[in-house]
Each structure stands twice: as structure tokens, then as C-alpha cells.
Design a protein around this motif. Structure first.
Motif, PDB file in Angstrom:
ATOM      1  N   LEU A 207     -41.288  87.720  44.372  1.00 48.82           N
ATOM      2  CA  LEU A 207     -40.392  88.787  43.942  1.00 48.82           C
ATOM      3  C   LEU A 207     -39.537  88.339  42.765  1.00 48.82           C
ATOM      4  O   LEU A 207     -39.369  87.138  42.532  1.00 48.82           O
ATOM      5  CB  LEU A 207     -39.481  89.199  45.103  1.00 48.82           C
ATOM      6  CG  LEU A 207     -40.130  89.999  46.233  1.00 48.82           C
ATOM      7  CD1 LEU A 207     -39.241  89.967  47.478  1.00 48.82           C
ATOM      8  CD2 LEU A 207     -40.384  91.438  45.797  1.00 48.82           C
ATOM      9  N   PRO A 208     -38.959  89.283  42.005  1.00 48.71           N
ATOM     10  CA  PRO A 208     -38.027  88.898  40.931  1.00 48.71           C
ATOM     11  C   PRO A 208     -36.853  88.095  41.487  1.00 48.71           C
ATOM     12  O   PRO A 208     -36.475  88.239  42.649  1.00 48.71           O
ATOM     13  CB  PRO A 208     -37.561  90.249  40.376  1.00 48.71           C
ATOM     14  CG  PRO A 208     -38.583  91.241  40.794  1.00 48.71           C
ATOM     15  CD  PRO A 208     -39.147  90.747  42.092  1.00 48.71           C
ATOM     16  N   ASP A 209     -36.268  87.271  40.643  1.00 49.23           N
ATOM     17  CA  ASP A 209     -35.181  86.384  41.087  1.00 49.23           C
ATOM     18  C   ASP A 209     -34.013  87.161  41.693  1.00 49.23           C
ATOM     19  O   ASP A 209     -33.426  86.724  42.691  1.00 49.23           O
ATOM     20  CB  ASP A 209     -34.683  85.540  39.904  1.00 49.23           C
ATOM     21  CG  ASP A 209     -35.703  84.502  39.472  1.00 49.23           C
ATOM     22  OD1 ASP A 209     -36.643  84.232  40.248  1.00 49.23           O
ATOM     23  OD2 ASP A 209     -35.576  83.974  38.344  1.00 49.23           O
ATOM     24  N   ASP A 210     -33.654  88.302  41.089  1.00 44.93           N
ATOM     25  CA  ASP A 210     -32.522  89.071  41.610  1.00 44.93           C
ATOM     26  C   ASP A 210     -32.791  89.587  43.019  1.00 44.93           C
ATOM     27  O   ASP A 210     -31.883  89.650  43.854  1.00 44.93           O
ATOM     28  CB  ASP A 210     -32.202  90.245  40.677  1.00 44.93           C
ATOM     29  CG  ASP A 210     -31.566  89.793  39.372  1.00 44.93           C
ATOM     30  OD1 ASP A 210     -31.212  88.601  39.278  1.00 44.93           O
ATOM     31  OD2 ASP A 210     -31.430  90.628  38.454  1.00 44.93           O
ATOM     32  N   VAL A 211     -34.026  89.963  43.298  1.00 45.01           N
ATOM     33  CA  VAL A 211     -34.377  90.447  44.633  1.00 45.01           C
ATOM     34  C   VAL A 211     -34.379  89.276  45.618  1.00 45.01           C
ATOM     35  O   VAL A 211     -33.906  89.403  46.750  1.00 45.01           O
ATOM     36  CB  VAL A 211     -35.744  91.154  44.616  1.00 45.01           C
ATOM     37  CG1 VAL A 211     -36.078  91.693  46.006  1.00 45.01           C
ATOM     38  CG2 VAL A 211     -35.746  92.303  43.605  1.00 45.01           C
ATOM     39  N   GLN A 212     -34.898  88.124  45.204  1.00 49.59           N
ATOM     40  CA  GLN A 212     -34.854  86.939  46.066  1.00 49.59           C
ATOM     41  C   GLN A 212     -33.411  86.573  46.404  1.00 49.59           C
ATOM     42  O   GLN A 212     -33.102  86.215  47.544  1.00 49.59           O
ATOM     43  CB  GLN A 212     -35.542  85.759  45.380  1.00 49.59           C
ATOM     44  CG  GLN A 212     -37.048  85.889  45.268  1.00 49.59           C
ATOM     45  CD  GLN A 212     -37.692  84.586  44.829  1.00 49.59           C
ATOM     46  OE1 GLN A 212     -37.319  83.507  45.279  1.00 49.59           O
ATOM     47  NE2 GLN A 212     -38.672  84.689  43.927  1.00 49.59           N
ATOM     48  N   GLN A 213     -32.530  86.658  45.419  1.00 51.97           N
ATOM     49  CA  GLN A 213     -31.125  86.329  45.667  1.00 51.97           C
ATOM     50  C   GLN A 213     -30.511  87.294  46.678  1.00 51.97           C
ATOM     51  O   GLN A 213     -29.730  86.890  47.544  1.00 51.97           O
ATOM     52  CB  GLN A 213     -30.338  86.362  44.354  1.00 51.97           C
ATOM     53  CG  GLN A 213     -28.850  86.067  44.484  1.00 51.97           C
ATOM     54  CD  GLN A 213     -28.553  84.662  44.998  1.00 51.97           C
ATOM     55  OE1 GLN A 213     -29.420  83.794  44.975  1.00 51.97           O
ATOM     56  NE2 GLN A 213     -27.337  84.438  45.450  1.00 51.97           N
ATOM     57  N   ALA A 214     -30.866  88.579  46.579  1.00 55.25           N
ATOM     58  CA  ALA A 214     -30.350  89.564  47.534  1.00 55.25           C
ATOM     59  C   ALA A 214     -30.816  89.250  48.947  1.00 55.25           C
ATOM     60  O   ALA A 214     -30.062  89.412  49.916  1.00 55.25           O
ATOM     61  CB  ALA A 214     -30.795  90.969  47.123  1.00 55.25           C
ATOM     62  N   ILE A 215     -32.054  88.803  49.091  1.00 55.53           N
ATOM     63  CA  ILE A 215     -32.566  88.418  50.413  1.00 55.53           C
ATOM     64  C   ILE A 215     -31.845  87.168  50.906  1.00 55.53           C
ATOM     65  O   ILE A 215     -31.463  87.065  52.074  1.00 55.53           O
ATOM     66  CB  ILE A 215     -34.087  88.182  50.344  1.00 55.53           C
ATOM     67  CG1 ILE A 215     -34.822  89.471  49.965  1.00 55.53           C
ATOM     68  CG2 ILE A 215     -34.614  87.656  51.681  1.00 55.53           C
ATOM     69  CD1 ILE A 215     -36.293  89.264  49.655  1.00 55.53           C
ATOM     70  N   HIS A 216     -31.628  86.216  50.011  1.00 54.49           N
ATOM     71  CA  HIS A 216     -30.986  84.957  50.405  1.00 54.49           C
ATOM     72  C   HIS A 216     -29.568  85.168  50.920  1.00 54.49           C
ATOM     73  O   HIS A 216     -29.176  84.575  51.931  1.00 54.49           O
ATOM     74  CB  HIS A 216     -30.969  84.006  49.207  1.00 54.49           C
ATOM     75  CG  HIS A 216     -30.174  82.758  49.434  1.00 54.49           C
ATOM     76  ND1 HIS A 216     -30.480  81.844  50.423  1.00 54.49           N
ATOM     77  CD2 HIS A 216     -29.045  82.287  48.817  1.00 54.49           C
ATOM     78  CE1 HIS A 216     -29.590  80.865  50.405  1.00 54.49           C
ATOM     79  NE2 HIS A 216     -28.719  81.105  49.451  1.00 54.49           N
TER      80      HIS A 216
END
Length: 498
Positions: A207-216
Motif C-alpha cells: 500500500l502507499p506509505d500514507d495508508v501504511q502509516q494510518a494502519i500503523h
């Protein structure tokens, strides 16, 4: 397990002074003077008490951050570190993992951690001793990745992204007996998850980095993140810049408009299919989502979609009454775009567009929204479904055209007997199937199609039933957005009722 220090052997009397082999061991180790037996090199499996400053963090640790450290630091400061960590000699680790050697933070320190990074950080913060078991064997056997994944599985607090990174680390692990990376089945076995779970975790890393950050950070669930990862570009790719843009747009819709992941994906599909601009649409075409496996929830069940917030809509009505044959949903829908003379640009007036072109473009967009909705398992609440069935029963002359359109939708979505080419044969087979879920879906599809056929008819003014139709699409999982032409029809009808 604590292994006691080996007891020094001593010679028997008459064999050379009674000093045993201790003196020879000390001389062999280069120890002189006041050094005692504890200065000998530690043995594998030995429990050590170490200054945390002699231990380097492991670059293979996939924790992005050490969370909930305040309580751990307070506990370690009061009572010390309870559970020993695992350490290896830094030199041994770097020899066995040369690809990680350049990323060791403190290569000059004697030891490097395996599991135990939060305990080590707390020991550093409090100045306490760090108990640790020496395990050079896991470096020599190249099992550090497995130890870290096993440790992560047994401890709470890791985000899905951290767990995915740990599994990905294991996926890159070199087989202990062969010069190759582990196969997928080997990763599944050693990670301790099911194959499906491993696949979903690894999909998050695409996934895009921003979406990964939201999951994290917990703003987006793992399930929703995996669902967004299935969005593809026009070529069917999930990791291209275009696919990433769609996935990011889906997350933005969930965050900003509080849509469920299903509704957000439908909105992304609708936006990619057709952008209204002066009656023209973009050439970008996205396929309707593949039919999902049937869930345990019955289709059409009176259950609100999770995560969705209804959008306010005003349905024109006269005296609060609904005309026969018309349906109204909860008062929700549609913000009307209002224009004033001051807001219109004076330098270059917009070109005049044939209203029928705008009507046709809106009908094409609604048709896609209907198909997207029918692809869902929970496509409508019970009350919404029943309202369309009532309308259909009260207007039997609409059945033929509605059945033809509904038949096309359902066959395209692979719902029901695809071998039946005629609508009448198809719906007769559905009625005889004894599949209650399919029968409910088919009946709802006919009612939905009747509303859509009516709204798409040329040269007729919209009424409250048409407005209720677009209102339903806007507040359903289709997450439909009205075109400017449709908003104008709502406004005209609203003014006519005043």
C-alpha cells in the motif's frame, strides 16, 4: 533456563601441586593477576548480567517504535528486568548475517540483541543491569528472524504493519541448508500464521506509505487496509502509481467522509469511471468489482453498513405526503449546487451543453452505481428493499423493462443461473432455486432497475420518486455523488413544491 558456571577441575593429590586445570585455563585465556574465573569467555546458553551499554539493538527488529514504555521503565526502575533477553556476540552476528552488518547501530559493542528490545530500552533508561541468555547458536543457524517473529507473536502491542514487516523479514530469510530464500509455505509454517493471514499481512506492505502509516497508528484497520490493497489500475496492477493513487483516495474518503471501506471503494470506482465536466466524461474505465464470496449475513438483511454516515438529503414533498407509487428514504441526500450572478465568471462563459447529453451521462453513472451496489453482500436494509418491492407491485407495467435491466446486471455480476439468456427464464429459475438470498437479491434488483429505467427516460421532468432513487444511491454503499445536472433537477423540483 539458567546454566550455572562450570566448576573448575582440580588435580588429584600427587599430580602436580593440586591446582587442577584452573591455572592452565586462566593462562590459556590470557588472564593474569586479579582476574577470576568469571572473566572467561561465556558459553552458549549461559545466563549473563550485562551492562545495557554493552548491547546493540538488532537491525532486524521490525518494531517501528517502542510503545507503552513509561510503565515498563517505572517497573524496571523499581524492580529491575524480570525476564532475560537474548543476546549474541556482535562479531558472530555480523559474520553470519553480512547483509545486515552495515546496519548494526553499535558494531563496537560486545553483544547484539535478539528478542528483548523494550526491556533493553528500559534498562538503558534506568541504569539497571540487563539479564540475558547468550545464544550465538541462533545466529550460526540463521534463525534470528524466526526468534524475532516468535517473540512478536507472543507479545501484544505490535501494529499490523510491524507484524507484516516481521513476516516479510522471515520471507527474505536464507534457508539453513540450501542457498535460497524460504518458500511461501515455509514462511507460513515458521511464522505461525495461516496462509491467508500471511498473504494479507504482506499485502499491507504494498500500500502507499500514507495508508501504511494510518494502519500503523490505528486509524485504519488491517481488514480495511487489505480491502483497499485490492484496488487495481486499468491494467489490473495493484502496485503502480495509478493503483496507489486509487488506494490513497479510498483511504481519504474513509477518513474525511466516514465511509466504510466498501463504500469508499465504490466511490473510487465511480470517480474513475466518469467525471462530470460540462457533460463530458473521462476515458478512464475501471471494472466493476468481482463478486465476493457469500457471507453468513443474508443479503438484504436489515443491517446498517458499518462505518457509513448518512448524508443529509432533502426530498421534495407536498404537505409531508408521498404520492402513490412513490418511495421516500430517510430525510438525507443531496446538497444542491446554487449559483448566483456574482459567482459566474464574466470573462469566458461556460459553453451550452445539450441537457439530454447531461441526462445520459448521469444515467450511465447511476447504472454503474447500481451494479456496484448489487455486487455487495449487504446491498440494502430491509426497509429499503421492501419499499422497492412495493413500488414494483403497484406499477406492474414497469416490470418488463426493469426485469431486462436487472437481468443484465445480475448476469454480469455472476449472480444466479447465467445460462438463462431471457429475463423471464432467468427469474423463473431464480424463483425455483429455493435460494432465499438469491431470490431477495433478484427481487431487489428488479425494483432498483424500475427506478433507474424511469429516472433515465428522456424528455420527462423528475418527481419525488426520482429524487428518492438518487438519494438512496447516495446514502447506500454505492456512495453515489450526484452530478450537477441531477442536483439541478432536485433544486427545480424543490422550488416547484414551495
Amino acid at each position: 533456563m539458567t546454566t550455572p558456571l562450570p566448576r573448575p577441575k582440580r588435580k588429584k593429590k600427587g599430580e602436580g601441586g593440586g591446582s587442577g586445570t584452573l591455572r592452565a585455563d586462566r593462562e590459556k585465556a590470557g588472564l593474569t593477576g586479579s582476574h577470576d574465573i568469571h572473566a572467561l569467555p561465556p558459553e552458549n546458553g549461559e545466563l549473563l548480567e550485562l551492562d545495557p551499554e554493552t548491547i546493540s539493538p538488532n537491525p532486524m527488529n521490525m518494531r517501528l517504535e517502542l510503545r507503552d514504555m513509561d510503565s515498563m521503565i517505572a517497573d524496571v526502575g523499581e524492580r529491575g528486568v524480570h525476564t532475560p533477553g537474548i543476546v549474541m556476540h556482535t562479531k558472530v552476528f555480523m559474520e553470519c548475517y553480512p547483509q545486515w552488518a552495515s546496519r548494526v547501530k553499535h558494531p563496537d559493542r560486545t553483544f547484539i540483541l535478539g528478542p528483548g528490545h523494550r526491556r533493553h530500552a528500559a534498562a538503558l533508561a534506568t541504569g539497571r543491569i540487563m539479564p540475558a541468555v547468550l545464544r550465538d547458536d541462533i545466529a550460526r543457524d540463521r534463525r534470528v528472524e524466526e526468534e524475532l517473529v516468535s517473540e512478536n507473536n507472543s507479545r501484544a502491542g505490535l501494529s499490523p504493519i510491524e507484524q507484516a514487516l516481521a513476516i516479510d523479514l522471515l520471507r527474505q530469510r536464507v534457508h539453513e541448508d540450501e542457498d535460497r530464500t524460504l518458500s511461501f509455505d515455509e514462511v507460513v509454517e515458521r511464522a505461525g500464521y495461516t496462509a491467508g493471514t500471511v498473504s494479507k499481512y504482506l499485502a499491507l506492505l504494498k500500500l502507499p506509505d500514507d495508508v501504511q502509516q494510518a494502519i500503523h497508528v490505528g486509524d485504519l484497520s488491517m481488514r480495511a487496509g487489505y480491502s483497499l490493497s485490492l484496488l487495481k489500475d486499468a491494467d489490473g496492477k495493484k502496485e503502480s502509481p495509478e493503483a496507489h493513487a486509487l488506494q490513497l483516495r479510498g483511504w481519504e474518503l474513509m477518513r474525511d467522509e466516514k465511509l466504510s471501506v466498501e463504500a469508499a471503494k465504490n466511490r473510487v470506482t465511480l470517480e474513475g469511471q466518469q467525471q462530470f465536466h460540462a457533460g463530458k466524461s473521462s476515458a478512464t474505465t475501471l471494472a466493476v468489482p468481482e463478486p465476493r464470496e457469500e457471507s453468513t449475513t443474508q443479503a438484504g438483511e436489515d443491517q446498517a453498513p458499518s462505518g457509513e454516515t448518512p448524508k443529509p438529503v432533502t426530498v421534495p414533498s407536498k404537505g409531508g405526503e408521498t404520492a402513490p407509487g412513490e418511495t421516500t428514504a430517510a430525510p438525507t441526500a443531496v446538497a444542491v449546487i446554487e449559483t448566483t450572478d456574482d459567482s459566474a465568471p464574466t470573462a469566458s462563459p461556460a459553453p451550452t451543453v445539450d441537457p439530454e447529453v447531461l441526462r445520459k451521462a448521469a444515467a450511465d453513472q447511476r447504472d454503474l452505481a447500481c451494479r456496484l451496489l448489487l455486487a455487495e453482500e449487504r446491498y440494502a436494509k430491509g426497509a429499503e428493499s421492501n419499499a422497492r418491492l412495493v413500488t414494483m407491485v403497484l406499477n406492474p407495467n414497469e416490470w418488463k423493462q426493469a426485469a431486462a435491466k436487472a437481468h443484465g446486471w445480475l448476469v454480469e455480476l455472476k449472480k444466479g443461473p447465467s445460462s438463462k439468456k431471457r429475463p423471464t427464464d432467468y427469474f423463473a429459475a431464480v424463483a425455483a432455486s429455493e435460494d432465499s438470498g438469491l431470490m431477495q437479491r433478484a427481487a431487489f434488483a428488479i425494483g432498483l432497475a424500475a427506478d433507474e429505467v424511469r429516472a433515465a427516460q428522456p424528455d420527462r421532468a423528475w418527481d419525488a420518486r426520482d429524487v428518492a432513487h438518487v438519494q438512496f444511491l447516495a446514502t447506500s454503499r454505492a456512495s453515489y455523488q450526484l452530478s450537477e445536472w441531477e442536483q439541478q433537477q432536485v433544486e427545480l423540483l424543490s422550488r416547484g413544491k414551495q
